[in-house]
Scaffold this active site. Structure first.
Site, PDB file in Angstrom:
ATOM      1  N   THR A 179      -3.140  -5.190 -27.219  1.00 50.69           N
ATOM      2  CA  THR A 179      -3.046  -4.095 -26.188  1.00 50.69           C
ATOM      3  C   THR A 179      -3.783  -4.497 -25.172  1.00 50.69           C
ATOM      4  O   THR A 179      -5.070  -4.379 -25.115  1.00 50.69           O
ATOM      5  CB  THR A 179      -3.599  -2.805 -26.749  1.00 50.69           C
ATOM      6  OG1 THR A 179      -2.764  -2.231 -27.853  1.00 50.69           O
ATOM      7  CG2 THR A 179      -3.318  -1.554 -25.687  1.00 50.69           C
ATOM      8  N   LYS A 216       2.796   0.938 -23.889  1.00 48.89           N
ATOM      9  CA  LYS A 216       1.668   0.909 -24.929  1.00 48.89           C
ATOM     10  C   LYS A 216       0.477   1.721 -24.257  1.00 48.89           C
ATOM     11  O   LYS A 216      -0.159   2.535 -24.867  1.00 48.89           O
ATOM     12  CB  LYS A 216       1.201  -0.375 -25.349  1.00 48.89           C
ATOM     13  CG  LYS A 216      -0.114  -0.289 -26.257  1.00 48.89           C
ATOM     14  CD  LYS A 216       0.090   0.402 -27.489  1.00 48.89           C
ATOM     15  CE  LYS A 216      -1.128   0.412 -28.454  1.00 48.89           C
ATOM     16  NZ  LYS A 216      -0.837   1.431 -29.416  1.00 48.89           N
TER      17      LYS A 216
HETATM   18  N1  LIG Z   1      -6.652  -0.931 -35.049  1.00 49.43           N
HETATM   19  C1  LIG Z   1      -5.680  -0.184 -34.635  1.00 49.43           C
HETATM   20  O1  LIG Z   1      -5.271   0.702 -34.894  1.00 49.43           O
HETATM   21  C2  LIG Z   1      -4.801  -0.532 -33.635  1.00 49.43           C
HETATM   22  C3  LIG Z   1      -5.032  -1.759 -32.662  1.00 49.43           C
HETATM   23  N2  LIG Z   1      -4.466  -2.242 -31.790  1.00 49.43           N
HETATM   24  C4  LIG Z   1      -4.978  -3.173 -30.626  1.00 49.43           C
HETATM   25  O2  LIG Z   1      -4.555  -4.303 -31.451  1.00 49.43           O
HETATM   26  C5  LIG Z   1      -5.892  -5.211 -31.003  1.00 49.43           C
HETATM   27  C6  LIG Z   1      -6.365  -5.623 -32.201  1.00 49.43           C
HETATM   28  O3  LIG Z   1      -7.352  -4.388 -32.864  1.00 49.43           O
HETATM   29  P1  LIG Z   1      -7.895  -4.475 -34.137  1.00 49.43           P
HETATM   30  O4  LIG Z   1      -7.373  -5.485 -35.187  1.00 49.43           O
HETATM   31  O5  LIG Z   1      -8.052  -3.093 -34.198  1.00 49.43           O
HETATM   32  O6  LIG Z   1      -9.404  -4.965 -33.605  1.00 49.43           O
HETATM   33  P2  LIG Z   1     -10.644  -5.719 -34.171  1.00 49.43           P
HETATM   34  O7  LIG Z   1     -11.899  -5.568 -33.524  1.00 49.43           O
HETATM   35  O8  LIG Z   1     -10.636  -5.177 -35.599  1.00 49.43           O
HETATM   36  O9  LIG Z   1     -10.272  -7.335 -34.131  1.00 49.43           O
HETATM   37  C7  LIG Z   1     -10.330  -7.961 -32.908  1.00 49.43           C
HETATM   38  C8  LIG Z   1     -10.009  -9.538 -33.101  1.00 49.43           C
HETATM   39  O10 LIG Z   1     -10.117 -10.006 -31.795  1.00 49.43           O
HETATM   40  C9  LIG Z   1     -10.901 -11.185 -31.978  1.00 49.43           C
HETATM   41  N3  LIG Z   1     -11.741 -11.339 -30.783  1.00 49.43           N
HETATM   42  C10 LIG Z   1     -12.473 -10.493 -30.109  1.00 49.43           C
HETATM   43  N4  LIG Z   1     -12.977 -11.177 -28.977  1.00 49.43           N
HETATM   44  C11 LIG Z   1     -12.612 -12.579 -29.008  1.00 49.43           C
HETATM   45  C12 LIG Z   1     -12.674 -13.863 -28.221  1.00 49.43           C
HETATM   46  N5  LIG Z   1     -13.510 -13.562 -27.004  1.00 49.43           N
HETATM   47  N6  LIG Z   1     -12.012 -14.768 -28.204  1.00 49.43           N
HETATM   48  C13 LIG Z   1     -11.356 -15.003 -29.506  1.00 49.43           C
HETATM   49  N7  LIG Z   1     -11.164 -14.071 -30.411  1.00 49.43           N
HETATM   50  C14 LIG Z   1     -11.773 -12.648 -30.048  1.00 49.43           C
HETATM   51  C15 LIG Z   1     -11.851 -10.981 -33.213  1.00 49.43           C
HETATM   52  O11 LIG Z   1     -12.521 -12.107 -33.404  1.00 49.43           O
HETATM   53  P3  LIG Z   1     -13.841 -11.952 -34.461  1.00 49.43           P
HETATM   54  O12 LIG Z   1     -13.413 -11.729 -36.012  1.00 49.43           O
HETATM   55  O13 LIG Z   1     -14.215 -13.487 -34.377  1.00 49.43           O
HETATM   56  O14 LIG Z   1     -14.555 -11.032 -33.866  1.00 49.43           O
HETATM   57  C16 LIG Z   1     -10.838 -10.114 -33.836  1.00 49.43           C
HETATM   58  O15 LIG Z   1     -10.043 -11.188 -34.574  1.00 49.43           O
HETATM   59  C17 LIG Z   1      -6.328  -4.597 -29.909  1.00 49.43           C
HETATM   60  O16 LIG Z   1      -5.823  -4.915 -28.563  1.00 49.43           O
HETATM   61  C18 LIG Z   1      -6.291  -3.024 -30.219  1.00 49.43           C
HETATM   62  O17 LIG Z   1      -6.385  -2.230 -29.024  1.00 49.43           O
HETATM   63  C19 LIG Z   1      -2.882  -1.562 -31.430  1.00 49.43           C
HETATM   64  C20 LIG Z   1      -2.743  -0.751 -32.444  1.00 49.43           C
HETATM   65  C21 LIG Z   1      -3.400  -0.280 -33.414  1.00 49.43           C
HETATM   66  O1  LIG Z   2      -3.360   1.911 -30.856  1.00 47.29           O
HETATM   67  C1  LIG Z   2      -3.598   2.363 -31.648  1.00 47.29           C
HETATM   68  C2  LIG Z   2      -2.561   3.059 -32.440  1.00 47.29           C
HETATM   69  O2  LIG Z   2      -2.883   3.867 -33.532  1.00 47.29           O
HETATM   70  O3  LIG Z   2      -1.555   2.961 -31.979  1.00 47.29           O
END
Ligand SMILES: NC(=O)C1=CN([C@@H]2O[C@H](COP(=O)(O)OP(=O)(O)OC[C@H]3O[C@@H](n4cnc5c(N)ncnc54)[C@H](OP(=O)(O)O)[C@@H]3O)[C@@H](O)[C@H]2O)C=CC1
Ligand SMILES: O=CC(=O)O
Length: 292
Positions: A96, A171
């Site tokens: 997102t 989104k």
């Molecule tokens: N969780 C949810 O319910 C939902 C989330 N989203 C969206 O999906 C995306 C992921 O969410 P989510 O999985 O929950 O987040 P997490 O915080 O669990 O995971 C984030 C990921 O991004 C990586 N990351 C962060 N910074 C960097 C960087 N500088 N370089 C490379 N990798 C990086 C992390 O790596 P590392 O492990 O090394 O920190 C990790 O793999 C977000 O944009 C969120 O808004 C959308 C729908 C639902």
């Molecule tokens: O981005 C979060 C979700 O629940 O959708």
């Protein structure tokens, strides 16, 4: 279908990559913190040493990164996607982010001869595990058509919304509404409690009426138990409110409800709740409502 690359093994990426593996796809994964790839490896995934190495190996690569800086980093930094993307390869960013970030990535990928699709998702950890996401795709239609078999595994429905930016905007609108709803819900739970009502009974009443919805039903019981194990981290919900408010600025749309909700999420982050589920914003309303 060809092997799929998957960058970002956070809450969502891990569940989504696991789902692809379960459904017979060959998957190569990468994560900044390498140890988070271990469980996927045990389930049959290969591990790439950089985003570039994954793109070199796979025709299609999906990214699921936390925020705009992370999404840009895996593309533009050393060892990034741009080092290997070329004609015949596609990058699908499901993070997102805002439309500007997505457009920057799209332009760079296309300049190298590759194809690009943005495809953020609605639905959280559980829908990701169950392949029940709602996919909001935009960008190159040809790439969309080729990646549909993977979308069919990851989601219950995918929309193709036209030019790059439309998926990101859709989104952000959805999550702006969700964040505002979570704030109203939290205020209601506190109001019920402080005025002598049972929050649990409030949940039952809400569930039978016109404002019943899956989010209240799923989050309500754990909120009244003060339990906030992260499905959607609060820091990401606040990022989405911030990006949605910026979209409102660009379009001169007044959004006082979303602005107030953003302040509550910011306050929650400042008190150390950012890594908990976004429903932990409830704690902010509890502390700002002293008993009479
Ligand atoms: N969780 C949810 O319910 C939902 C989330 N989203 C969206 O999906 C995306 C992921 O969410 P989510 O999985 O929950 O987040 P997490 O915080 O669990 O995971 C984030 C990921 O991004 C990586 N990351 C962060 N910074 C960097 C960087 N500088 N370089 C490379 N990798 C990086 C992390 O790596 P590392 O492990 O090394 O920190 C990790 O793999 C977000 O944009 C969120 O808004 C959308 C729908 C639902
Ligand atoms: O981005 C979060 C979700 O629940 O959708």
């Amino acid at each position: 279908m060809e092997e799929i690359g998957f960058l970002g093994m956070g809450i969502m990426g891990k569940a989504m990559a696991m789902n692809l593996l379960r459904n017979g796809f060959k998957v190569t994964v990468w994560n900044r913190t390498l140890s988070k790839c271990d469980e996927l490896k045990e389930h049959g995934a290969s591990v790439g040493e950089s985003p570039a190495a994954v793109v070199k190996k796979c025709k299609y690569t999906i990214g699921m990164l936390s925020d705009p800086p992370a999404a840009l980093s895996v593309v533009f930094d050393k060892g990034g996607i741009l080092e290997e993307i070329s004609s015949g390869k596609g990058y699908i960013d499901m993070s997102t982010v805002d439309a500007e970030t997505s457009s920057k990535i799209s332009q760079a990928v296309i300049a190298k001869g590759g194809s690009f699709l943005e495809a953020p998702v609605s639905g959280s950890k559980k829908p990701a595990e169950d392949g029940q996401l709602v996919i909001l795709a935009a960008g190159e239609k040809g790439l969309y058509e080729k990646i549909v078999p993977a979308f069919d595994v990851l989601g219950k429905k995918s929309f193709f919304l036209g030019e790059v930016g439309n998926g990101a905007k859709m989104k952000l609108v959805v999550n702006m509404i969700m964040g505002s709803m979570m704030n109203a819900f939290s205020e209601g739970l506190v109001l019920a409690d402080k005025s002598g009502l049972s929050p649990k009974t409030l949940l039952d009443v809400l569930d039978l009426g016109a404002i019943a919805n899956p989010m209240f039903k799923m989050k309500g019981p754990s909120m009244i138990e003060n339990s906030y194990s992260p499905a959607f981290p609060l820091k990401h919900q606040q990022k989405d409110m911030r990006l949605a408010l910026a979209l409102g600025d660009e379009n001169a749309v007044s959004m006082p409800v979303a602005a107030a909700a953003n302040e509550a999420f910011k306050k929650a982050r400042s008190t150390g709740l950012g890594d908990l589920d976004f429903s932990a914003v409830y704690e902010i309303f509890k502390v700002t409502q002293p008993s009479p």
